[in-house]
Scaffold this motif. Sequence first.
Motif, PDB file in Angstrom:
ATOM      1  N   ARG A 115       0.804  -1.224   0.000  1.00 46.09           N
ATOM      2  CA  ARG A 115       0.000   0.000   0.000  1.00 46.09           C
ATOM      3  C   ARG A 115       0.837   1.274   0.000  1.00 46.09           C
ATOM      4  NH1 ARG A 115      -5.268  -1.403   1.004  1.00 46.09           N
ATOM      5  NH2 ARG A 115      -5.577   0.500  -0.190  1.00 46.09           N
ATOM      6  N   ASP A 118       0.114   3.758  -2.572  1.00 47.00           N
ATOM      7  CA  ASP A 118      -1.124   4.530  -2.434  1.00 47.00           C
ATOM      8  C   ASP A 118      -0.804   5.906  -1.856  1.00 47.00           C
ATOM      9  OD1 ASP A 118      -2.248   2.221  -3.216  1.00 47.00           O
ATOM     10  OD2 ASP A 118      -3.312   1.805  -1.340  1.00 47.00           O
ATOM     11  N   TYR A 119       0.205   5.934  -0.994  1.00 51.85           N
ATOM     12  CA  TYR A 119       0.599   7.200  -0.386  1.00 51.85           C
ATOM     13  C   TYR A 119       1.564   7.959  -1.293  1.00 51.85           C
ATOM     14  CZ  TYR A 119      -1.523   5.704   4.001  1.00 51.85           C
ATOM     15  OH  TYR A 119      -2.417   5.320   4.965  1.00 51.85           O
TER      16      TYR A 119
END
Lengths: 389, 494, 142
Positions: A115, A118-119
């Motif tokens: 993830r 995603d940032y």
Amino acid sequence: MPDVVVIGAGVVGAACAHYAARAGLDVVVLDRGPVAGGTTGAGEGNVLVSDKEPGPELDLAVLSAGLWRELAGLGGFEYEPKGGLVVAEDDEVLAALTALAAGQGVEHTVVEAGRLTDYEPHLAPGFAGGVFYPQDAQVQPMLAAATLLRKGARGAGRGTPSLRTGVTVTGFLRDGERVTGVRTDRGDIPAGAVVNAAGTWGGEVAALAGVHLPILPRRGFILVTEPLDEPLVLHKVYTAAYVTNVASDSAGLETSAVVEGTPSGPVLIGASRERVGFDRTVSIPVLERLARQAVELFPALAARRVIRAYCGFRPYCPDHLPVIGEDPRAPGLYHACGHEGAGIGLAPATGHLIAQALTGGRPGLDLSPFRPDRFDPDRSGTGTPAKEG
Amino acid sequence: MTRVYDLAVIGAGPAGVAGALEASLAGLDVVVIDAAPRPGGQYHRHLPGSFHALRPGALHHGLERFMRQWEALRSRAEILLGHRVWAVERTGGDAAGGTAGAAMGAAAGAGDTADAGDTVDGTVGATTDATVTVRCLAGDREERPRAVRARALLIATGAHDRPLPFPGWDLPGVLTAGGAQALLKGSLVVAGRRVVVSGTGPFLLPVAAGLARAGADVRGVYEAGGRFGLARHPLLAAGKAAEAAGYAAVLARHRVPYRGRHAVVAAHGEDALTHVTVARLDADWRPVATRTVACDTLACGYGFVPQLELPVQLGCATRRDADGTPVVAVDAGRRTSVPGVYAAGETTGVGGAELAEAEGRLAGRAVAADRGRRVPPLPALARRVDRLTAFARALHEAYPVRPGWRDWLRDDTLVCRCEEVPLSAVREARRLGATDARSVKLLARPGMGWCQGRMCGYAVACLAGEDPAAPRRPIAQPVRLGDLAGLEHPPSEG
Amino acid sequence: MRPPYELVGARPDPAFEISVDGRPVPVVPGQSVGAALHAAGVRSWRSTRFGGRPRGLFCGIGVCFDCLVTVNDVPALRACVTEARPGDRVRTSAADSGTAAARAGAGKDTAGKSVAGAGRPGAAGKEPGGESGGDDEGVNGR
């Protein structure tokens, strides 16, 4: 006669003056240079809670982060609550990082490896994961300092600090042990109290009062890229090694990547730490290491150009904690300096606590970890005046 | 094994080439580095061979002489054109930490290196021999990193135009005087059809004359400082009568008006320049009366800014020139305060190509002598430098920038082109407590952008109430992070 | 043969073309991208970050960075010091933002007048992208 003279027009001095004025005090701020001309002018503008071990500095940082959010309402300077992403190189580091986050008790999200993009869509692959801290923020420190001084406490119906630049403090007025004002190259200024917010030069100012503060410069370089058309780095992003380096006592060179974009386009790249006095000689090997670590975090940066590099001198204390509060060895003299690399972030809390102390209020935080005489061998409080360190 | 030259020369203009030639004639192993694809610097900028120009010297004085020196140098020295220098470091010996002054002195100043060979890695002991590493980027678009090492360094990086801001100065069609000149000399492009030339200093004359001869309709030359008109131009009083008369004749032949104590104080147009406001000025350069002149191009310049970032990187001491400009401080042999580092040409004080060449020769001879070569003294050369220096000082005194230019600016006039900082923001920074140029920059961002204050630095310093400081630019040319991350390093010594 | 070429007796090698935002621009071998654009009557090709202001050559010698272009996908090159090579694909930020150079190159009536009086009658009314911006009478003498 002013109630308070603040020595230093950096961000910490500005915050002290601001909160003192808000408390109804009549404040004069002195600086031998211009506003924000010292370490404030060489900072990245970090307002971080993520890089602090649980303890007094973290408490200060959490208090300060909230105060910055409020001060941002003054306008006049950039404040970006962008959040910080700390990434871990491997599983072992990730475990330490998540354990640290759990102990900090501040808002955070553990981010698994899959993830991370995603940032940060441009983050290099291969990191084991990370922790996202939404409270981490960024301010433009020079404008923030200038604005705190300029706007003073007008919004609170109080006065504005009077700023006098180009005034060098040469000594202190004394009544016995008590500090009753400052001597300057432009004449004496009697005052009810004096705040030493001279940052990296706080030890020199303390020495003028015959008290010892072991504040030393810890040099840091920052690389600045060309302005990018589109943001490539969305948050403050750094590797877990940064936390280790911040807490390190080493005099030698330490570098760890801290990368972030800015509203005006350039990407800022830190952070190096070395104790070399006030030497401004540019060290190409340091710049090289910063570049390498930044490219390891964000490979797309490799094609972007650095157009500028500069250095500053963090005010470093041996225990990495700032000095905040009245000096029992010189009553009437309050210190607000030695914040190392966290001065921007910790400034509002420092100013807030100093204002409480100046007005005889009960401090919102226990100030004993920040005591000015904590470095004296016997901690007696009124020991022999030590030489400037 | 990395080659270590006796001398690296940065800049292939008149000073650099003359210095490199003297040093190589004295037997030193020399490398010459320049960013441009051809030698000459700004003054001797010339057309590429692909133009097959029969009379390349028609555009400027002294090109043939320079090219003879260049041809002589080419066979004797290593030439690295198209190499932009972004940093210089002192390395080797005890110098790793950037405190190489003493080590350099021991190596370069010693007289016992007389029989050092003029080849690679000569007889100077490697352990005592501190060196300078010149970090370059090769190729105008490739930007390949390359490090060049030498035991001595001659900095001859020249100067660029010094612009002053005024309303509309960032409109397309407004060029620096040097920019207009560069287009013509280097590309045979005439900067515009209807051109106005404005500014101060003797450089305006060759620019205007060149444009007129090349077919531009030069609508006027507006010299802010000159009170007397062309007939009493200071060039005439300084033994340059023939040169000045030549320019005057060209301007007269092309019916170009020359007005002293006049300047362009505003440029107008939507997306590009259509006309300018010309003002008659008082003694302090405040506008007294204005009129409009239609033009598509404005070439303007108010003197020159020496390019000092490399000597500043090395810690060379600077001094203030007659007009307050920071320049490198040198002794009679063009030695800077840093042992082993020499400077010549405009970096040591703006004085023109002739002086630059003479200074370069002095520097080249001093390097050779300091490295133990037998170099007979040449008192005539030193006298020539003295005479030309006095002339340069007279010109500086004849063409000061007067403070009234600030009255040309409006609140919304951009002071910094890169970061688009208007005058009002500079004033606001001053109100916030910025009392010097650096803090104005920190608060309002002038000088933070691409050009790093090269264009606005002078104006910002004036607006902050101080003389410009020597520029601190640890990165003298943009360098890719990927290249910075993978630098080639000199082998460790000892 | 125009004045500057007569002046120095130049007989240059044959011109080649580069493409600037899709439009062909002629180059005399050895000229920089910036010089070729300026010679073609294109005075601005960059659009500033904040004000969208048109910019082109200013210092002409690689110092001011006003003339930045993208060449063959390499961003932020100084047009004035980047020597043009046959087939170069130049992209300008003005084209990206639809400002000055695009207008100039497209030769819209208003912009046509203000393109520094480059006097490019041939450019007027052409489609964007269809005009070379080349053969300028009188300005650059080619």
